[in-house]
Write a protein that holds these residues in place. Structure first.
Motif: not given
Ligand code: ZN
Length: 277
Positions: A160, A8, A98, A210, A6
């Motif tokens: 997550h 971004h 997500e 994340d 995970h």
């Molecule tokens: Zn996220």
């Protein structure tokens, strides 16, 4: 190898044209991160994450994030369905995500917004089932509700940045989910989270950063330090091996063992990832 399940990497923190994403991804690879999963958050970045994953040699997911639900319309669900259909043979498309429910942000907690979140979450669970893909879910103060919908519309995947109770963790595991652990588990005061990271069955854990959110303790800068001019380091997949080493230490197992198990777990949760390798 490690898998960051995970991150971004299309976020603005990674610079114009994702320049910083490319250099940090290279550093991550040098440190043993073999694959990243880049989830979308809204219709506006479905194409961005797809193209970025292609350029980085990574994987991606498409979906509408609960924080983006206020700005989303039913058209966006149709666009999601269309994207899942158009790219159904793309080996890099590994999940619907997500998606999820957020009952922490006050604006998302009005009864109208809760209903709207439920509507988008359920619609996306249906799309995941229709397209035979797992889901990547965002859980914040919402585990019980998320689980209730999952029982009605079963589909596997990853919870997550998991930060719930042991019972909730077990309920996700019973539904075939893996739980994502990252930077939050590197903070000593996060006792319950660290206990979960230490005690859950090894077969339930996947690793994530994340990034650029949830920096690990060694990058974190307090508000007071920021005011004094100290700059917070940017969280990226390059931090994953060190986060993994912390979690391995919490569990008292060799780092290699956690790496191998968490990678196998990521493949189990997101079967297309394995084919990509
Ligand atoms: Zn996220």
């Amino acid at each position: 190898m490690w898998i960051d399940t995970h991150c971004h990497l299309d976020a603005p923190e990674f610079g114009a044209d994702h320049a910083l994403a490319f250099s940090l991804r290279e550093l991550a690879a040098a440190r043993g991160v073999g694959r990243c999963v880049i989830p979308a958050v809204a219709r506006s970045n479905f194409e961005t994450v797809r193209l970025l994953a292609q350029r980085l040699g990574d994987a991606y997911a498409v979906g509408i994030h609960p924080l983006c639900v206020p700005g989303a319309s039913e058209d966006d669900l149709a666009a999601l369905d269309a994207a899942l259909t158009e790219h159904r043979d793309d080996p890099r498309l590994v999940a619907v995500g997500e998606i999820g429910l957020d009952f922490f942000v006050p604006e998302l907690c009005t009864s109208e917004m809760r209903e709207r979140q439920d509507f988008f979450y359920r619609a996306q669970l249906r799309l995941a089932r229709k397209h035979g893909l797992p889901v990547i879910v965002h859980v914040r103060r919402s585990a019980d509700k998320l689980l209730k919908h999952l029982r009605e519309l079963p589909v596997g995947g990853i919870a997550h940045a998991f930060n719930g109770s042991e019972q909730q963790a077990q309920a996700f595991i019973d539904l075939g989910f893996k739980l994502g652990f990252g930077g939050a588990s590197t903070f000593e005061p996060a006792r319950q989270l660290r206990r979960l990271a230490a005690e859950l069955p090894l077969s339930a854990l996947v690793m994530e950063t994340d990034s650029p959110d949830i920096p690990p303790q060694w990058l974190y800068v307090t508000a007071a330090e920021r005011a004094a001019g100290r700059v917070q380091g940017i969280n990226s997949p390059a931090e994953l091996p060190r986060i993994g080493a912390e979690v391995a230490a919490l569990r008292g197992v060799p780092v290699d063992e956690l790496m191998r198990a968490s990678t196998a777990n990521a493949w189990a949760a997101l079967p297309r990832l394995k084919a990509l390798t």
